[in-house]
Design an enzyme around this catalytic site. Sequence first.
Site, mmCIF file in Angstrom:
data_model
loop_
_atom_site.group_PDB
_atom_site.id
_atom_site.type_symbol
_atom_site.label_atom_id
_atom_site.label_comp_id
_atom_site.label_asym_id
_atom_site.label_seq_id
_atom_site.Cartn_x
_atom_site.Cartn_y
_atom_site.Cartn_z
ATOM 1 C CG HIS A 153 -2.212 0.744 0.984
ATOM 2 N ND1 HIS A 153 -2.362 1.708 0.012
ATOM 3 C CD2 HIS A 153 -3.416 0.676 1.612
ATOM 4 C CE1 HIS A 153 -3.588 2.200 0.056
ATOM 5 N NE2 HIS A 153 -4.246 1.588 1.017
ATOM 6 C CG ASP A 406 -10.818 -11.247 -20.620
ATOM 7 O OD1 ASP A 406 -10.141 -12.276 -20.455
ATOM 8 O OD2 ASP A 406 -11.576 -11.075 -21.590
#
Length: 460
Positions: A153, A406
């Site tokens: 992070h 995808d």
Amino acid sequence: MASITIHSSSTVIPSHPTPTGAFSVSECDQYRAWTHLPSVYVYKSPAAEVIIVESLKTSLSQILVPFYPLAGRLHWLPGGRLELDCCAAGALFVEASTNAKLEDYGDFAPSDAVRELVPSVDYNSPIEELPLLLFQVTRFSCGGVVIGVANCHTVVDGASAVTFINSWASMARGEKTVETILQPLHDRKFLMPEKPLRPPRFDHVEFTKPPPLILGSSNTEEEAKKETTSALLKLTKEQIEKLKKRANSNLTNQTMDVADEVQPRPYSRFEAITGHMWVCACKARNTGESRQPTVIRIPIDVRRRMKPPIPENFSGNSSFVVSTPECEFGELMSQPLSYAAGKIREGTWKMTGEYAQSAVDYLAGQDDFNRLRTSFHSKVPVQASFWGNPNLSIGSWMSFPFYEADFGWGRPSYFTPATLNTDGKSYIMVGPSDDGSLIIAIRLQTRHMDDFKKYLYEDI
């Protein structure tokens, strides 16, 4: 839960030479958790059986060229600060399999079992040895596949991480190349302190004031020890519209400057849902003490709030936390939903570009960053405040395009954080279908979860 077999573990480095040397991160990066946010992308399409790991590793190697800071390593500076070494050390890539079926994991609500689908990070090792990105591709006996992701992070927030994953996926399926993807902007100048450093212009209570305690308690130790559980809760488009209508049925100018707008702006989906969650949490946690104080901590993306706006292809952290005004259980439970929604707005609307710059200047003046960092993603102890009972921490992932990931075998069937490690932590996420629904990922004390679910769906 089923066993997971690790078949290989390798380091993927950028496919071409990349810039090297020390890279200064912004104040916004500095105060983020240096631990890793684990998440999973679940693919149950039969086409997932044709997954080719080598093509994933090749495209990962290629995407790390424009995203070269993510192949680097962190190291400590005095005062708990961090610096990024752009050294092309690479990302960890793990190939695994399990005899389980996807259905054995239910809805993939955050849990220890789901966390095992993401590479583990040895936080006992020196920080200079820890990859900033880790991936695990796990094949299931039913033909499904899960890609587990762990991203540090300190170097990316949610928006930046999703941009990286979707860019990688577009290259893996052959639609984009290194030259045709949207090029990331790594320059942290947009969220750096002004020079010479000046005092903050606002009182940043989100950093200085600890959240309310349970009445009668002197610390959070007992609450933090209590058993917790996570859930994924779906809100349909119709249920969301009911909440918005309810929140706006008593709309007032309580958080508006009526000189600027004759009519108050209607409460948004986020304001209505978050306000409703706050009320439901108060009801579920209610111990009969109506004067129990409570607040919500909300991270706000300031990309569009800065002047000029931060470019959309910015690759670092660009969110700051705000806190709502302190309220009492009794008033939240007795007032119409517009009251809670108004308090959410009162907290979030103060995060203007000027307020964000003041937060940068405040952080730049801190001698010790360790007390400011929080981690909702791992079990690494932190010094920062506990945001569980009687409070909440709610983030919006409603606009993140998770389902564009995808890799060549179709859209993911699910996306979810693999861990919510503390009571009161929640994200509101876009759902897998294009029907306007949203998913609430939330962790609460086990004794409160059933009542929270009951109140969440009551009358909607």
